[in-house]
Structures are given as structure tokens and as C-alpha cells.
Scaffold this motif. Structure first.
Motif, PDB file in Angstrom:
ATOM      1  N   ALA A  88      56.855  -0.354  28.659  1.00  0.00           N
ATOM      2  CA  ALA A  88      58.286  -0.295  28.370  1.00  0.00           C
ATOM      3  C   ALA A  88      58.562  -0.731  26.937  1.00  0.00           C
ATOM      4  N   ARG A  89      57.840  -1.734  26.469  1.00  0.00           N
ATOM      5  CA  ARG A  89      58.020  -2.174  25.090  1.00  0.00           C
ATOM      6  C   ARG A  89      57.578  -1.079  24.116  1.00  0.00           C
ATOM      7  N   PHE A  90      56.443  -0.439  24.376  1.00  0.00           N
ATOM      8  CA  PHE A  90      55.979   0.657  23.520  1.00  0.00           C
ATOM      9  C   PHE A  90      57.041   1.739  23.431  1.00  0.00           C
ATOM     10  N   LEU A  91      57.594   2.157  24.571  1.00  0.00           N
ATOM     11  CA  LEU A  91      58.583   3.233  24.599  1.00  0.00           C
ATOM     12  C   LEU A  91      59.876   2.820  23.901  1.00  0.00           C
ATOM     13  N   ALA A  92      60.271   1.549  24.044  1.00  0.00           N
ATOM     14  CA  ALA A  92      61.504   1.083  23.423  1.00  0.00           C
ATOM     15  C   ALA A  92      61.376   1.008  21.904  1.00  0.00           C
ATOM     16  N   GLU A  93      60.201   0.594  21.431  1.00  0.00           N
ATOM     17  CA  GLU A  93      60.013   0.418  20.005  1.00  0.00           C
ATOM     18  C   GLU A  93      59.695   1.715  19.277  1.00  0.00           C
ATOM     19  N   ARG A  94      59.291   2.752  20.026  1.00  0.00           N
ATOM     20  CA  ARG A  94      58.941   4.031  19.398  1.00  0.00           C
ATOM     21  C   ARG A  94      59.622   5.188  20.116  1.00  0.00           C
ATOM     22  N   PRO A  95      60.933   5.262  20.020  1.00  0.00           N
ATOM     23  CA  PRO A  95      61.646   6.367  20.672  1.00  0.00           C
ATOM     24  C   PRO A  95      61.191   7.707  20.088  1.00  0.00           C
ATOM     25  N   GLY A  96      60.950   8.669  20.960  1.00  0.00           N
ATOM     26  CA  GLY A  96      60.502   9.980  20.512  1.00  0.00           C
ATOM     27  C   GLY A  96      59.030  10.070  20.211  1.00  0.00           C
ATOM     28  N   ALA A  97      58.266   9.018  20.525  1.00  0.00           N
ATOM     29  CA  ALA A  97      56.829   9.032  20.229  1.00  0.00           C
ATOM     30  C   ALA A  97      56.119  10.100  21.045  1.00  0.00           C
ATOM     31  N   ALA A  98      55.057  10.649  20.461  1.00  0.00           N
ATOM     32  CA  ALA A  98      54.213  11.610  21.159  1.00  0.00           C
ATOM     33  C   ALA A  98      52.953  10.914  21.659  1.00  0.00           C
ATOM     34  N   GLU A  99      52.200  11.617  22.495  1.00  0.00           N
ATOM     35  CA  GLU A  99      50.983  11.033  23.062  1.00  0.00           C
ATOM     36  C   GLU A  99      50.005  10.588  21.974  1.00  0.00           C
ATOM     37  N   GLY A 100      49.977  11.317  20.862  1.00  0.00           N
ATOM     38  CA  GLY A 100      49.051  10.977  19.788  1.00  0.00           C
ATOM     39  C   GLY A 100      49.235   9.581  19.244  1.00  0.00           C
ATOM     40  N   GLU A 101      50.462   9.075  19.274  1.00  0.00           N
ATOM     41  CA  GLU A 101      50.706   7.715  18.786  1.00  0.00           C
ATOM     42  C   GLU A 101      50.052   6.688  19.707  1.00  0.00           C
ATOM     43  N   ALA A 102      50.144   6.926  21.008  1.00  0.00           N
ATOM     44  CA  ALA A 102      49.500   6.007  21.952  1.00  0.00           C
ATOM     45  C   ALA A 102      47.988   6.051  21.799  1.00  0.00           C
ATOM     46  N   ILE A 103      47.429   7.246  21.648  1.00  0.00           N
ATOM     47  CA  ILE A 103      45.982   7.363  21.499  1.00  0.00           C
ATOM     48  C   ILE A 103      45.522   6.757  20.179  1.00  0.00           C
ATOM     49  N   THR A 104      46.326   6.895  19.124  1.00  0.00           N
ATOM     50  CA  THR A 104      46.003   6.262  17.847  1.00  0.00           C
ATOM     51  C   THR A 104      45.875   4.751  18.017  1.00  0.00           C
ATOM     52  N   ASP A 105      46.810   4.156  18.728  1.00  0.00           N
ATOM     53  CA  ASP A 105      46.750   2.709  18.977  1.00  0.00           C
ATOM     54  C   ASP A 105      45.513   2.340  19.784  1.00  0.00           C
ATOM     55  N   TRP A 106      45.329   3.028  20.898  1.00  0.00           N
ATOM     56  CA  TRP A 106      44.275   2.674  21.854  1.00  0.00           C
ATOM     57  C   TRP A 106      42.880   2.932  21.292  1.00  0.00           C
ATOM     58  N   LEU A 107      42.741   4.029  20.550  1.00  0.00           N
ATOM     59  CA  LEU A 107      41.418   4.456  20.113  1.00  0.00           C
ATOM     60  C   LEU A 107      41.013   3.887  18.760  1.00  0.00           C
ATOM     61  N   PHE A 108      42.000   3.587  17.897  1.00  0.00           N
ATOM     62  CA  PHE A 108      41.688   3.159  16.532  1.00  0.00           C
ATOM     63  C   PHE A 108      42.234   1.771  16.195  1.00  0.00           C
ATOM     64  N   ARG A 109      43.535   1.595  16.338  1.00  0.00           N
ATOM     65  CA  ARG A 109      44.129   0.357  15.833  1.00  0.00           C
ATOM     66  C   ARG A 109      43.804  -0.859  16.704  1.00  0.00           C
ATOM     67  N   ALA A 110      43.913  -0.716  18.021  1.00  0.00           N
ATOM     68  CA  ALA A 110      43.618  -1.863  18.884  1.00  0.00           C
ATOM     69  C   ALA A 110      42.172  -2.339  18.762  1.00  0.00           C
ATOM     70  N   PRO A 111      41.168  -1.455  18.771  1.00  0.00           N
ATOM     71  CA  PRO A 111      39.791  -1.945  18.598  1.00  0.00           C
ATOM     72  C   PRO A 111      39.562  -2.647  17.265  1.00  0.00           C
ATOM     73  N   ALA A 112      40.124  -2.089  16.182  1.00  0.00           N
ATOM     74  CA  ALA A 112      39.960  -2.729  14.883  1.00  0.00           C
ATOM     75  C   ALA A 112      40.630  -4.094  14.857  1.00  0.00           C
ATOM     76  N   LEU A 113      41.807  -4.186  15.444  1.00  0.00           N
ATOM     77  CA  LEU A 113      42.500  -5.469  15.513  1.00  0.00           C
ATOM     78  C   LEU A 113      41.730  -6.472  16.369  1.00  0.00           C
ATOM     79  N   ALA A 114      41.105  -6.001  17.449  1.00  0.00           N
ATOM     80  CA  ALA A 114      40.323  -6.904  18.293  1.00  0.00           C
ATOM     81  C   ALA A 114      39.175  -7.516  17.497  1.00  0.00           C
ATOM     82  N   ILE A 115      38.503  -6.703  16.702  1.00  0.00           N
ATOM     83  CA  ILE A 115      37.408  -7.219  15.877  1.00  0.00           C
ATOM     84  C   ILE A 115      37.941  -8.182  14.827  1.00  0.00           C
ATOM     85  N   ALA A 116      39.029  -7.793  14.142  1.00  0.00           N
ATOM     86  CA  ALA A 116      39.585  -8.659  13.096  1.00  0.00           C
ATOM     87  C   ALA A 116      40.036  -9.997  13.675  1.00  0.00           C
TER      88      ALA A 116
END
Length: 241
Positions: A88-116
Motif C-alpha cells: 500500500a505504501r509503494f502504491l501510495a508513493e508512486r501513483p501510476g507506477a508500472a510493473e517495471g518500477e517494482a521489478i527495478t526495486d526488487w531486482l536491482f535497488r533492494a539487493p544493492a541497498l542490502a549489501i550497502a
């Protein structure tokens, strides 16, 4: 240096753009990717310098904005491990987001942030970036898509095919800055005084027309995805040097 039997034995510099991913095991058990690498980096007897990052729209597809039903994205967020509150927070903060934005987070940004995050805890030298500059190539205007940062990092804006990928007149000043930071990192094990390490207030370099480091600009991504019920996907890093 790391111990002789360490996966990092002989390694002085590590750069990764989390370009090779696989989904987490059903058991949530650690695999041979991100989590094993994270532990090895933190347990290394000597500090292994790490520079990692991603583009702002890694998995964006031309024309994808708004091209979905009202149920598709929530279903995807659930499948990627977000509980109802975080979705719900993701949807509220990114109105009109497409699936690619979620996959970008899950596949690229979240793993890099976990390591950092893990390396900041054990005070290992780590630098994080997000590449935000977007080109004018047909179908890609306004997108900092996958690998758009590489011609800048290697100072190859005039190479064959770059105009077709980036559009006309990509900024040479930005290429000079990105390339200079990468060269400094490989040479000096640090990208320069203008780019503080991640442990300094979660500093993240934002590469755009006027590059600058920002303090914790990805707090929302970190809070939404690193608290998910499933771990981020496993990632394989690339060795350089």
C-alpha cells in the motif's frame, strides 16, 4: 588481504551493478549469490573496497507507464514479497507506477541497498550510486534505463551505437565526472573526496546533469523492500582488477 581460502582471496577492488540475478529459494535459505557475498565481504580480514549502483529505471520498458490494470501491480507486489502494508505504501508513493518500477526495486535497488547496509554496519569501505540522467533516444526519453550509465563510466560517448541508445549530445561533462570517479576508485580504492562513503549518512551519488551526493535519498525503497517478508533476490557480482 582475505584468507587464502576466502571467496575474496586476492581481490582488492570489487564493482557490481547487480546485473545477474536469480530469485530467492522457496525456503528463504541463502544461496551462492548476494547473501554469501555479503557475509564474505563483511568477514574479510582486510577492507575490500566496493562501488555499486544502478540506474533509476533499470527495468522500465518503453510505453509501459499506465499500461496495466488496477489489479496487476498489487498482485506483482505480493508475488515479490511485499505484505499488504508495504504494498500500500509503494502504491501510495508512486501513483501510476508500472510493473517495471517494482521489478527495478526488487531486482536491482533492494539487493544493492542490502549489501550497502550490511557493509556500513561492519564499517567496510562502500560507495553507492544511482544514475538518473535520461537520454532522448526514441522510445526512451525520460528513462535512465538498464546500462545507460556504462558509456559514461567508460567515457565512450562517441562510440558506435551510443547516439542510437542515448540520443544526441549526451553530456560530456557527466561522462568526465563518472569516468573520473571510476578511475579514481580503481587506482586509489576510493572515488574521490566529492563522493562520501555510504556509511556517512547513507550517502548516495546521484549522477545527472549536476552530479551530487545526497543523504539517504532511497530511504523509501529501503524501508519498503528490505522489510519484505521475502528476502531480496540473490545477486552475483563482477570482479574487476
Amino acid at each position: 588481504m582475505p584468507a587464502a581460502d576466502s571467496p575474496l582471496a586476492g581481490l582488492r577492488v570489487l564493482l557490481t551493478n547487480d546485473d545477474s540475478m536469480q530469485t530467492a529459494k522457496a525456503s528463504n535459505a541463502d544461496g551462492p549469490g548476494l547473501y554469501e557475498l555479503r557475509r564474505a565481504l563483511c568477514a574479510a580480514e582486510a577492507d575490500v573496497a566496493l562501488l555499486l549502483g544502478f540506474t533509476a529505471h533499470e527495468f522500465a520498458a518503453p510505453g509501459s507507464q499506465g499500461d496495466r490494470s488496477d489489479t496487476e501491480l498489487p498482485l506483482l507486489l505480493s508475488a515479490l514479497g511485499l505484505d499488504e502494508h508495504r504494498a500500500a505504501r509503494f502504491l501510495a508513493e508512486r501513483p501510476g507506477a508500472a510493473e517495471g518500477e517494482a521489478i527495478t526495486d526488487w531486482l536491482f535497488r533492494a539487493p544493492a541497498l542490502a549489501i550497502a547496509e550490511a557493509r556500513a554496519e561492519c564499517e567496510r569501505p562502500t560507495w553507492l550510486y544511482q544514475f538518473d540522467w535520461s537520454g532522448t533516444a526514441p522510445g526512451r526519453t525520460g528513462q535512465a534505463y538498464h546500462c545507460i550509465d556504462l558509456p559514461f563510466a567508460f567515457d565512450l560517448l562517441h562510440a558506435e551505437g551510443v547516439t542510437a541508445a542515448l540520443g544526441t549530445e549526451p553530456p560530456q561533462d557527466l561522462a568526465d565526472a563518472v569516468h573520473g570517479a571510476w578511475v579514481a576508485f580503481v587506482r586509489d580504492l576510493a572515488p574521490g573526496a566529492a563522493w562520501p562513503p555510504y556509511r556517512d549518512g547513507r550517502a548516495t551519488m546521484r549522477w545527472h546533469a549536476e552530479p551530487r551526493p545526497e543523504r539517504d535519498p532511497l530511504s523509501s525503497v529501503r524501508e519498503i523492500w528490505l522489510g519484505a517478508t521475502c528476502p531480496p533476490p540473490l545477486g552475483a557480482a563482477r570482479r574487476i582488477v
